[in-house]
Scaffold this active site. Sequence first.
Site, short mmCIF file in Angstrom:
data_model
loop_
_atom_site.label_atom_id
_atom_site.label_comp_id
_atom_site.label_asym_id
_atom_site.label_seq_id
_atom_site.Cartn_x
_atom_site.Cartn_y
_atom_site.Cartn_z
N LYS A 1 -59.01 -6.18 -58.94
CA LYS A 1 -60.16 -6.31 -58.66
C LYS A 1 -60.33 -7.80 -58.62
O LYS A 1 -60.95 -8.93 -59.82
CB LYS A 1 -60.64 -5.82 -59.46
CG LYS A 1 -60.90 -4.15 -59.33
CD LYS A 1 -61.48 -3.35 -57.24
CE LYS A 1 -61.08 -2.31 -57.53
NZ LYS A 1 -61.94 -1.68 -56.04
N LYS B 1 -62.34 6.67 -47.55
CA LYS B 1 -62.58 7.10 -48.68
C LYS B 1 -63.81 8.62 -48.05
O LYS B 1 -64.32 8.51 -47.39
CB LYS B 1 -63.46 5.95 -49.25
CG LYS B 1 -62.79 5.12 -49.95
CD LYS B 1 -63.72 4.53 -50.57
CE LYS B 1 -63.55 3.55 -51.41
NZ LYS B 1 -62.53 2.31 -51.07
#
Length: 367
Positions: free
Chosen positions: A165, A265
């Site tokens: 991240k 997703k």
Amino acid sequence: MKITGFNVYQVDLPLKEGRYNWSNGNFIEVFDSTVLEILTDEGLKGYAECCPLGSAYLPSFAKGVRAGLAELAPHLIGQDPLNIGAINRTMDAALRGHPYAKAPVDIACWDLLGKATLLPVYTLLGGAAQDDVVLYRAISQEDPDIMAKKIEGYAAEGYTKFQLKVGGDANDDIDRIHATRAVLKKSDQLVADANTGWTRHEAARVVNAVSDLDVYIEQPCLTYEESVSIRRRTSLPFVMDEVIDTPNTLVKGIAEDAMDAINLKISKVGGLTKARQMRDLCVAHGIPMTIEDTWGGDITTAAIAHLARSTPAEFTFSATDFNSYGTVTIAEGAPKRKNGRMTAPDTRGLGITPVFDALGEPVATYR
């Protein structure tokens, strides 16, 4: 078979690590997940889960899932849940947009279809294409040395793919990428995921500064156009995520050579029906996928596993075992990680049984 009602549950999912940080200072400590139970006149029940990554990630939020279900339920009672195409058309006619709110209805109908036919969902989605799937581990945004130590720890648990991240200060992100790549094996894969957090000039700096490393760049900027601009400036493999949210945006990205891989997703695109459409488009055009969701627990992990297991291995860049991040078990029978991999249950439907003691009483019922 007819839908006779819905039960909606809300459950908090605390994190084992205590906090999950991503781009632009966003973080979550406890996820707000919605579990849907569809009741039928034949006694079968279908289950699904939807858990947005907070309210500042995609145009979705936890209370929106439950508000959307309240809008959809009156239109769906009396419908045949096994006619999943008609269910989706009914939802799209009743509620413009909000695919994440429609996703649990769609997924629960796939669960029901599997139970009615005595087949696992992966068989209905095209059949088993692999025995198990490789997982990635998301590494929360922290100081470079802390992120490197976490990668070493998860590598010892069998992970070989890591999603770093970034999307913060460009100088810090350059250090994060260098520090984490340095502790990985040559065969391990590292994805620097900015989650739309860089401006164009910041992204240009970062990709130039890490150009000599073996690293993927994921969704550097907020818009499709900005991200494609960075794609044109780097030879590093490129992943699109947040902006590939419909079959139409996927077709555009394929036509314009906007990416080498995508993150697919399930709730972002509206459920397993549309995710399967996009999966098949990717396979036809040679685009590998990370098959996952925004977040979730055991039921979300099961849905991911079924879609991933029915996807050829060469096009499954990775998948996610979200139920290993949290402290609460909400369903029995869900996939469990083993040596950095997981598989979908061979039992009918999604193969899970909710733990109602963990879910509590429904927060809404519709009859």
